[in-house]
Enzyme design. Structure first.
Site, PDB file in Angstrom:
ATOM      1  N   ARG A 112       0.814  -1.237   0.000  1.00 18.43           N
ATOM      2  CA  ARG A 112       0.000   0.000   0.000  1.00 18.43           C
ATOM      3  C   ARG A 112       0.834   1.268   0.000  1.00 18.43           C
ATOM      4  NH1 ARG A 112      -3.333  -2.917   3.673  1.00 18.43           N
ATOM      5  NH2 ARG A 112      -5.163  -3.718   2.587  1.00 18.43           N
ATOM      6  N   LYS A 134       2.909  12.071 -10.976  1.00 20.31           N
ATOM      7  CA  LYS A 134       2.106  11.195 -11.852  1.00 20.31           C
ATOM      8  C   LYS A 134       2.922   9.932 -12.094  1.00 20.31           C
ATOM      9  CE  LYS A 134      -0.825  14.185 -14.692  1.00 20.31           C
ATOM     10  NZ  LYS A 134      -1.030  14.713 -16.049  1.00 20.31           N
ATOM     11  N   GLU A 176       9.536  20.499 -23.702  1.00 22.69           N
ATOM     12  CA  GLU A 176       8.753  20.611 -22.457  1.00 22.69           C
ATOM     13  C   GLU A 176       9.134  21.872 -21.675  1.00 22.69           C
ATOM     14  OE1 GLU A 176       6.256  18.623 -22.081  1.00 22.69           O
ATOM     15  OE2 GLU A 176       6.742  16.658 -22.950  1.00 22.69           O
ATOM     16  N   LYS A 214       6.587  23.821 -12.636  1.00 22.14           N
ATOM     17  CA  LYS A 214       5.754  22.625 -12.481  1.00 22.14           C
ATOM     18  C   LYS A 214       5.325  22.470 -11.014  1.00 22.14           C
ATOM     19  CE  LYS A 214       4.821  17.984 -13.684  1.00 22.14           C
ATOM     20  NZ  LYS A 214       5.083  16.793 -14.454  1.00 22.14           N
ATOM     21  N   GLU A 224      -4.987  17.144 -11.172  1.00 22.86           N
ATOM     22  CA  GLU A 224      -5.413  17.634 -12.487  1.00 22.86           C
ATOM     23  C   GLU A 224      -6.917  17.826 -12.614  1.00 22.86           C
ATOM     24  OE1 GLU A 224      -3.020  16.174 -15.816  1.00 22.86           O
ATOM     25  OE2 GLU A 224      -4.737  16.465 -17.130  1.00 22.86           O
ATOM     26  N   ARG A 228      -3.565  22.041 -13.746  1.00 23.08           N
ATOM     27  CA  ARG A 228      -2.499  21.123 -14.183  1.00 23.08           C
ATOM     28  C   ARG A 228      -2.660  20.726 -15.649  1.00 23.08           C
ATOM     29  NH1 ARG A 228       0.414  16.260 -10.786  1.00 23.08           N
ATOM     30  NH2 ARG A 228       1.885  15.736 -12.440  1.00 23.08           N
ATOM     31  N   ASN A 232      -0.547  20.225 -20.470  1.00 24.59           N
ATOM     32  CA  ASN A 232      -0.791  19.454 -21.699  1.00 24.59           C
ATOM     33  C   ASN A 232      -0.813  20.344 -22.943  1.00 24.59           C
ATOM     34  OD1 ASN A 232      -1.019  17.115 -20.208  1.00 24.59           O
ATOM     35  ND2 ASN A 232      -3.223  17.413 -19.878  1.00 24.59           N
ATOM     36  N   HIS A 235      -0.133  19.085 -26.389  1.00 26.04           N
ATOM     37  CA  HIS A 235      -0.288  17.631 -26.344  1.00 26.04           C
ATOM     38  C   HIS A 235      -1.530  17.127 -27.086  1.00 26.04           C
ATOM     39  CE1 HIS A 235       2.890  18.146 -23.480  1.00 26.04           C
ATOM     40  NE2 HIS A 235       2.967  16.859 -23.214  1.00 26.04           N
ATOM     41  N   HIS A 239      -0.601  14.155 -29.492  1.00 26.20           N
ATOM     42  CA  HIS A 239      -1.085  12.773 -29.361  1.00 26.20           C
ATOM     43  C   HIS A 239      -1.598  12.250 -30.697  1.00 26.20           C
ATOM     44  CE1 HIS A 239      -1.622  13.404 -24.771  1.00 26.20           C
ATOM     45  NE2 HIS A 239      -0.402  13.030 -25.095  1.00 26.20           N
ATOM     46  N   HIS A 252       8.321  11.686 -28.047  1.00 26.46           N
ATOM     47  CA  HIS A 252       7.170  12.409 -27.516  1.00 26.46           C
ATOM     48  C   HIS A 252       7.404  13.934 -27.532  1.00 26.46           C
ATOM     49  CE1 HIS A 252       3.785  13.513 -25.081  1.00 26.46           C
ATOM     50  NE2 HIS A 252       4.587  14.039 -24.162  1.00 26.46           N
TER      51      HIS A 252
HETATM   52  P1  NAD Z   1      12.688   7.280 -21.753  1.00 29.44           P
HETATM   53  O1  NAD Z   1      12.575   7.048 -20.317  1.00 29.44           O
HETATM   54  O2  NAD Z   1      12.235   6.212 -22.668  1.00 29.44           O
HETATM   55  O3  NAD Z   1      14.193   7.662 -22.093  1.00 29.44           O
HETATM   56  C1  NAD Z   1      14.539   7.918 -23.429  1.00 29.44           C
HETATM   57  C2  NAD Z   1      15.755   7.098 -23.857  1.00 29.44           C
HETATM   58  O4  NAD Z   1      16.931   7.680 -23.279  1.00 29.44           O
HETATM   59  C3  NAD Z   1      15.733   5.663 -23.382  1.00 29.44           C
HETATM   60  O5  NAD Z   1      16.282   4.832 -24.370  1.00 29.44           O
HETATM   61  C4  NAD Z   1      16.648   5.691 -22.167  1.00 29.44           C
HETATM   62  O6  NAD Z   1      17.229   4.453 -21.839  1.00 29.44           O
HETATM   63  C5  NAD Z   1      17.693   6.669 -22.624  1.00 29.44           C
HETATM   64  N1  NAD Z   1      18.428   7.356 -21.571  1.00 29.44           N
HETATM   65  C6  NAD Z   1      17.991   7.736 -20.350  1.00 29.44           C
HETATM   66  N2  NAD Z   1      18.938   8.438 -19.737  1.00 29.44           N
HETATM   67  C7  NAD Z   1      20.001   8.489 -20.562  1.00 29.44           C
HETATM   68  C8  NAD Z   1      21.267   9.092 -20.495  1.00 29.44           C
HETATM   69  N3  NAD Z   1      21.631   9.827 -19.451  1.00 29.44           N
HETATM   70  N4  NAD Z   1      22.119   8.925 -21.542  1.00 29.44           N
HETATM   71  C9  NAD Z   1      21.751   8.233 -22.633  1.00 29.44           C
HETATM   72  N5  NAD Z   1      20.556   7.652 -22.774  1.00 29.44           N
HETATM   73  C10 NAD Z   1      19.678   7.794 -21.754  1.00 29.44           C
HETATM   74  O7  NAD Z   1      11.903   8.596 -22.197  1.00 29.44           O
HETATM   75  P2  NAD Z   1      11.705  10.029 -21.497  1.00 29.44           P
HETATM   76  O8  NAD Z   1      11.552  10.967 -22.616  1.00 29.44           O
HETATM   77  O9  NAD Z   1      12.683  10.292 -20.435  1.00 29.44           O
HETATM   78  O10 NAD Z   1      10.295   9.860 -20.774  1.00 29.44           O
HETATM   79  C11 NAD Z   1       9.129   9.548 -21.508  1.00 29.44           C
HETATM   80  C12 NAD Z   1       8.153   8.912 -20.566  1.00 29.44           C
HETATM   81  O11 NAD Z   1       7.870   9.841 -19.520  1.00 29.44           O
HETATM   82  C13 NAD Z   1       6.842   8.534 -21.204  1.00 29.44           C
HETATM   83  O12 NAD Z   1       6.487   7.248 -20.775  1.00 29.44           O
HETATM   84  C14 NAD Z   1       5.863   9.573 -20.654  1.00 29.44           C
HETATM   85  O13 NAD Z   1       4.561   9.053 -20.539  1.00 29.44           O
HETATM   86  C15 NAD Z   1       6.463   9.882 -19.317  1.00 29.44           C
HETATM   87  N6  NAD Z   1       6.139  11.217 -18.803  1.00 29.44           N
HETATM   88  C16 NAD Z   1       5.665  11.300 -17.554  1.00 29.44           C
HETATM   89  C17 NAD Z   1       5.365  12.537 -17.009  1.00 29.44           C
HETATM   90  C18 NAD Z   1       4.896  12.614 -15.606  1.00 29.44           C
HETATM   91  O14 NAD Z   1       4.490  13.701 -15.173  1.00 29.44           O
HETATM   92  N7  NAD Z   1       4.921  11.547 -14.849  1.00 29.44           N
HETATM   93  C19 NAD Z   1       5.563  13.700 -17.758  1.00 29.44           C
HETATM   94  C20 NAD Z   1       6.073  13.584 -19.049  1.00 29.44           C
HETATM   95  C21 NAD Z   1       6.359  12.332 -19.571  1.00 29.44           C
HETATM   96  N1  GLY Z   2       3.394  16.217 -17.729  1.00 28.37           N
HETATM   97  C1  GLY Z   2       2.106  16.655 -17.356  1.00 28.37           C
HETATM   98  C2  GLY Z   2       1.837  16.576 -15.909  1.00 28.37           C
HETATM   99  O1  GLY Z   2       2.658  16.198 -15.107  1.00 28.37           O
HETATM  100  O2  GLY Z   2       0.757  16.877 -15.498  1.00 28.37           O
END
Ligand code: NAD
Ligand code: GLY
Length: 348
Positions: A112, A134, A176, A214, A224, A228, A232, A235, A239, A252
């Site tokens: 939990r 998130k 971003e 943020k 949200e 919040r 987006n 986005h 999307h 992305h």
């Molecule tokens: P990712 O985590 O897939 O990383 C991108 C690539 O970079 C991967 O291949 C990873 O292994 C590589 N990588 C990571 N660190 C590295 C480094 N220092 N050197 C070389 N390579 C490296 O993608 P991302 O863009 O970091 O994140 C995208 C994800 O985040 C999506 O799943 C999205 O839904 C999520 N997201 C979440 C929020 C949130 O608020 N929680 C906000 C935006 C995006």
């Molecule tokens: N990346 C959008 C959020 O965290 O709400």
């Protein structure tokens, strides 16, 4: 540098985001670092040099969005059960947003809820995903549809990790950053116009400003319900672009860059933004080699995709628009013809 995030109503959720603080990481109890082979190969050794814990485990998940799924989540949870993790144990998310979202979700579920900290290694995760709580995974119905709001205990950002990041991934993070500046902070936007994010000083400042922005948003609207959703911006269009290209052509953040340009074109039509302001946003995106256009073959089909968004809560399509530079407007009343005219600018 340090940014404090405080949720006034629930002080137990308050935490700090450390930027290049080079802090030693000292944990009591059992700790598991969740990472992927790429990040582990590049940076695990340096992380381990500054980390102390009573009992340490490494959990490795295959790299990529494809693995942000139930199977990987089960793998994390099984490891925690096998090693008898308890309520005093901690998870460390060490990677990009994929690892961060999944690890946070595992932490929210195990017994939990146990503590977790974020050590984001992509620019996108440093400025956005690691902050705000998130967490989640994807399933066959869509992205991030299973998850929880769960704040980390702390976020440790080291720009050193970004030295190995491919330049396209860097650009994806910049999109971003631009998003936060355009919608919330005119001074930040104007500073970005003259900054060089490839220099360490400017990069640190941009990360700090983005995290502060943020944090300010999330502190007001963690779940949200309103504000919040401004995060987006771009986005709604992004999307559709990602969907139409089967999530293969663009990262992305790159799709967000295109989405920002489309949203701005719409804002210009609605007299919320001037053509020259829209161009100034595009100029920053172009400087970081981000795409700013997309050939739409069928504008009606593109429009129809808006309502296929799995998270759409009613039939109205919501657009987050820039209102000048540094402010925003959320709209769900935009005439379809105006949107179609905007999309036609991109049609082949
Ligand atoms: P990712 O985590 O897939 O990383 C991108 C690539 O970079 C991967 O291949 C990873 O292994 C590589 N990588 C990571 N660190 C590295 C480094 N220092 N050197 C070389 N390579 C490296 O993608 P991302 O863009 O970091 O994140 C995208 C994800 O985040 C999506 O799943 C999205 O839904 C999520 N997201 C979440 C929020 C949130 O608020 N929680 C906000 C935006 C995006
Ligand atoms: N990346 C959008 C959020 O965290 O709400």
């Amino acid at each position: 540098m340090k940014v404090d995030i405080s949720f006034e109503a629930k002080s137990s959720s308050n935490y700090s985001v450390f930027i290049d603080s080079d802090k030693s990481l000292i944990f009591s109890g059992k700790v598991a670092i969740v990472t992927n082979p790429k990040v582990a190969g590049l940076h695990l050794k340096s992380l381990l040099e500054k980390l102390t814990s009573d009992e340490l485990y490494i959990i490795t998940i295959p790299d990529g969005e494809f693995y942000k799924n139930q199977e990987s989540l089960d793998l994390i949870l099984e490891n925690l059960f096998n090693h008898k993790f308890n309520r005093g144990s901690t998870l460390i998310a060490f990677g990009g947003g994929v690892i961060g979202d999944m690890t946070g979700f595992a932490a929210s579920l195990y017994q939990r809820g146990i503590d977790f900290v974020q050590i984001p290694t992509t620019l996108l995760s440093q400025v956005d995903a690691s902050v705000g709580g998130k967490t989640g995974i994807n399933n066959k119905f869509g992205k991030n549809l299973i998850g929880a709001f769960r704040q980390p205990q702390a976020v440790y950002i080291e720009t050193e990790y970004l030295k190995t990041l491919p330049s396209r991934e860097f650009g994806a993070g910049v999109a971003e950053i631009v998003k936060m500046a355009v919608t919330f902070d005119k001074d930040f936007f104007e500073w970005l116009e003259n900054a060089d994010l490839r220099s360490i000083e400017d990069l640190q400042l941009a990360i700090k400003k983005s995290v502060e922005t943020k944090a300010w948003v999330v502190a007001q609207d963690e779940k949200e319900k309103g504000l919040r959703a401004v995060l987006n911006y771009g986005h709604t269009f992004a999307h559709v672009v990602e969907n139409l290209t089967n999530y293969k052509r663009y990262l992305h953040g790159e799709a967000v860059s295109i989405g920002i340009c489309m949203a701005n074109d719409l804002a210009v039509r609605l007299d919320l933004l001037s053509t020259s302001q829209s161009q100034r946003v595009k100029d920053i995106l172009v400087r970081y080699d981000l795409p700013t256009t997309f050939e739409i073959t069928d504008v009606e089909a593109f429009y129809d995709h808006f309502s296929l968004d799995k998270k759409a809560d009613d039939s109205k399509i919501k657009f987050i628009l820039a209102k000048g530079l540094g402010d925003h407007q959320m709209r769900d009343d935009i005439d379809k013809e105006i949107v179609l005219s905007t999309l036609k600018e991109y049609s082949v």
